[in-house]
Design a protein around this motif. Sequence first.
Motif, PDB file in Angstrom:
ATOM      1  N   GLY A   1       0.686  -1.270  -0.010  1.00  0.00           N
ATOM      2  CA  GLY A   1      -0.021   0.035   0.133  1.00  0.00           C
ATOM      3  C   GLY A   1       0.878   1.148   0.017  1.00  0.00           C
ATOM      4  N   SER A   2       2.055   1.159  -0.171  1.00  0.00           N
ATOM      5  CA  SER A   2       2.924   2.236  -0.211  1.00  0.00           C
ATOM      6  C   SER A   2       2.876   3.109  -1.449  1.00  0.00           C
ATOM      7  N   THR A   3       3.484   4.405  -1.545  1.00  0.00           N
ATOM      8  CA  THR A   3       3.349   5.118  -2.656  1.00  0.00           C
ATOM      9  C   THR A   3       4.223   4.677  -3.731  1.00  0.00           C
ATOM     10  N   PRO A   4       3.831   4.416  -4.818  1.00  0.00           N
ATOM     11  CA  PRO A   4       4.342   3.936  -5.998  1.00  0.00           C
ATOM     12  C   PRO A   4       5.564   4.626  -6.404  1.00  0.00           C
ATOM     13  N   PHE A   5       6.834   4.139  -6.659  1.00  0.00           N
ATOM     14  CA  PHE A   5       8.086   4.872  -7.214  1.00  0.00           C
ATOM     15  C   PHE A   5       8.618   3.947  -8.324  1.00  0.00           C
ATOM     16  N   ASN A   6       9.632   4.679  -8.962  1.00  0.00           N
ATOM     17  CA  ASN A   6      10.451   4.367  -9.714  1.00  0.00           C
ATOM     18  C   ASN A   6      11.950   4.990  -9.851  1.00  0.00           C
ATOM     19  N   TYR A   7      13.076   4.164  -9.872  1.00  0.00           N
ATOM     20  CA  TYR A   7      14.165   4.952  -9.668  1.00  0.00           C
ATOM     21  C   TYR A   7      14.616   5.052 -11.213  1.00  0.00           C
ATOM     22  N   VAL A   8      14.809   6.310 -11.651  1.00  0.00           N
ATOM     23  CA  VAL A   8      15.473   6.217 -13.114  1.00  0.00           C
ATOM     24  C   VAL A   8      16.651   5.733 -13.325  1.00  0.00           C
ATOM     25  N   GLU A   9      17.701   5.797 -12.379  1.00  0.00           N
ATOM     26  CA  GLU A   9      18.905   5.343 -12.512  1.00  0.00           C
ATOM     27  C   GLU A   9      19.204   4.253 -11.468  1.00  0.00           C
ATOM     28  N   GLN A  10      20.436   3.758 -11.205  1.00  0.00           N
ATOM     29  CA  GLN A  10      20.567   2.751 -10.315  1.00  0.00           C
ATOM     30  C   GLN A  10      19.804   2.893  -8.922  1.00  0.00           C
ATOM     31  N   PRO A  11      19.186   2.119  -7.980  1.00  0.00           N
ATOM     32  CA  PRO A  11      18.404   2.295  -7.036  1.00  0.00           C
ATOM     33  C   PRO A  11      19.390   2.139  -5.791  1.00  0.00           C
ATOM     34  N   PRO A  12      19.183   2.844  -4.603  1.00  0.00           N
ATOM     35  CA  PRO A  12      20.073   2.618  -3.388  1.00  0.00           C
ATOM     36  C   PRO A  12      20.229   1.345  -3.105  1.00  0.00           C
ATOM     37  N   PRO A  13      21.191   0.789  -2.468  1.00  0.00           N
ATOM     38  CA  PRO A  13      21.185  -0.540  -1.873  1.00  0.00           C
ATOM     39  C   PRO A  13      20.009  -1.048  -1.161  1.00  0.00           C
ATOM     40  N   ASN A  14      19.834  -2.478  -1.538  1.00  0.00           N
ATOM     41  CA  ASN A  14      18.557  -3.119  -0.815  1.00  0.00           C
ATOM     42  C   ASN A  14      17.162  -2.548  -1.395  1.00  0.00           C
ATOM     43  N   ALA A  15      17.133  -1.546  -2.324  1.00  0.00           N
ATOM     44  CA  ALA A  15      15.967  -0.873  -2.796  1.00  0.00           C
ATOM     45  C   ALA A  15      15.572  -1.463  -4.238  1.00  0.00           C
ATOM     46  N   PRO A  16      14.358  -1.812  -4.557  1.00  0.00           N
ATOM     47  CA  PRO A  16      14.040  -2.408  -5.999  1.00  0.00           C
ATOM     48  C   PRO A  16      13.920  -0.986  -6.964  1.00  0.00           C
ATOM     49  N   GLN A  17      14.231  -1.462  -8.110  1.00  0.00           N
ATOM     50  CA  GLN A  17      14.092  -0.276  -8.993  1.00  0.00           C
ATOM     51  C   GLN A  17      12.764   0.343  -9.188  1.00  0.00           C
ATOM     52  N   ARG A  18      11.501  -0.450  -8.963  1.00  0.00           N
ATOM     53  CA  ARG A  18      10.290   0.078  -8.706  1.00  0.00           C
ATOM     54  C   ARG A  18       9.452  -0.871  -7.670  1.00  0.00           C
ATOM     55  N   ASN A  19       8.629  -0.392  -7.043  1.00  0.00           N
ATOM     56  CA  ASN A  19       7.729  -1.136  -5.918  1.00  0.00           C
ATOM     57  C   ASN A  19       6.338  -1.438  -6.326  1.00  0.00           C
ATOM     58  N   TYR A  20       5.958  -1.471  -7.804  1.00  0.00           N
ATOM     59  CA  TYR A  20       4.778  -1.743  -8.038  1.00  0.00           C
ATOM     60  C   TYR A  20       5.065  -2.694  -9.384  1.00  0.00           C
ATOM     61  N   SER A  21       3.889  -3.296  -9.672  1.00  0.00           N
ATOM     62  CA  SER A  21       3.866  -4.351 -10.880  1.00  0.00           C
ATOM     63  C   SER A  21       2.875  -4.203 -11.864  1.00  0.00           C
ATOM     64  N   ASP A  22       2.761  -4.933 -12.725  1.00  0.00           N
ATOM     65  CA  ASP A  22       1.842  -5.098 -13.692  1.00  0.00           C
ATOM     66  C   ASP A  22       0.721  -5.873 -13.732  1.00  0.00           C
ATOM     67  N   THR A  23      -0.266  -5.551 -14.371  1.00  0.00           N
ATOM     68  CA  THR A  23      -1.486  -6.636 -14.503  1.00  0.00           C
ATOM     69  C   THR A  23      -1.769  -6.527 -16.018  1.00  0.00           C
ATOM     70  N   THR A  24      -1.646  -7.793 -16.748  1.00  0.00           N
ATOM     71  CA  THR A  24      -1.775  -8.164 -18.340  1.00  0.00           C
ATOM     72  C   THR A  24      -3.046  -8.143 -18.447  1.00  0.00           C
ATOM     73  N   THR A  25      -3.556  -7.255 -19.641  1.00  0.00           N
ATOM     74  CA  THR A  25      -4.965  -7.387 -20.187  1.00  0.00           C
ATOM     75  C   THR A  25      -4.949  -7.455 -21.577  1.00  0.00           C
ATOM     76  N   THR A  26      -5.640  -8.761 -22.092  1.00  0.00           N
ATOM     77  CA  THR A  26      -5.870  -8.605 -23.469  1.00  0.00           C
ATOM     78  C   THR A  26      -6.953  -7.556 -24.237  1.00  0.00           C
ATOM     79  N   LEU A  27      -6.587  -7.295 -25.242  1.00  0.00           N
ATOM     80  CA  LEU A  27      -7.272  -6.050 -25.939  1.00  0.00           C
ATOM     81  C   LEU A  27      -6.980  -6.086 -27.278  1.00  0.00           C
ATOM     82  N   THR A  28      -8.115  -5.250 -27.957  1.00  0.00           N
ATOM     83  CA  THR A  28      -7.628  -5.113 -29.466  1.00  0.00           C
ATOM     84  C   THR A  28      -7.333  -3.587 -29.720  1.00  0.00           C
TER      85      THR A  28
END
Length: 290
Positions: free
Chosen positions: A42-69
């Motif tokens: 439930g935390s604020t979503p983020f993304n590091y543009v460059e190398q993240p700090p030690p033990n931090a993920p590049q981003r903390n949110y993920s994707d959900t895949t949807t099929t569409l036209t």
Amino acid sequence: MATETQTTAIQPTSLIAHSTQKTIPRGPVTTTLNFYHPPSDGSTPFNYVEQPPPNAPQRNYSDTTTTLTINDLRGREAEASLSSHAFAPIQNVSSAATRSIFSSSDEEIKKVYYPEVEELLLQQTGAKRVLLFDHTIRLATPGAKRAPVNRVHVDQTNFSGPQRVHLHLPPSEAEAALKERVRIINVWRPLNPPIVSHPLAFADTRSVPEEAMVGIEHRYPDRTGETAAVRWTEGQQWWYWSGMEEGERLLLCCWDSETGVRVPHSAFVDPRSEAGANRESIEVRALVFG
């Protein structure tokens, strides 16, 4: 009318050959796009543009895949506009920027190609002033510094749009500029046409409600900006422009201080593409005043 350039650019060192696919996929295509899935804690979503700090993920949110036209804009170019759809296809654009320019240096790109982009934006938007601030070359090849982004997003938000103006203009000029209309527009160009692999999908802004937009902290080493991820909602209308050619440009409005239009977009996998037809493209980002 005046034009200016300021840029921080990221460019791979070499380009591969033109697409070798003989048949260009046309028409609607059923495929998948990756939409926003929130952080599990439930935390604020983020993304590091460059190398993240030690033990931090590049981003903390993920994707959900949807099929569409995804519909094909080819043959329907006249129906789209920046003001209504937040995207506009431009055809028959001449250019002195040959392929060798884009595999040389950032300085050569700025010298040869930037003036063409500025003039195109002035012509197509009726703006008083254009300031280019960034460009990125993307290669759909293993190990590329910048690959196509296979995640639905918008480059700017109502937070980062004004922030960009302040970042690139002196304080007094920025405040004056923001009293009038300012847009941030990407100019997208194929470098190994026709584009058949990892083409760009883009949504009609009118079909994506504001509640689908999610602000993402875009963490640079020296500052924090914001981009937007996008949730899937029923009724979204998605397009691509099949087989984009040398003389074609796609304008993508990522922020408009006056109308609020913004264009969600993402690369996608076209299942009809042949192996080896890897995409190469350049996008130039611009502040467009007036």
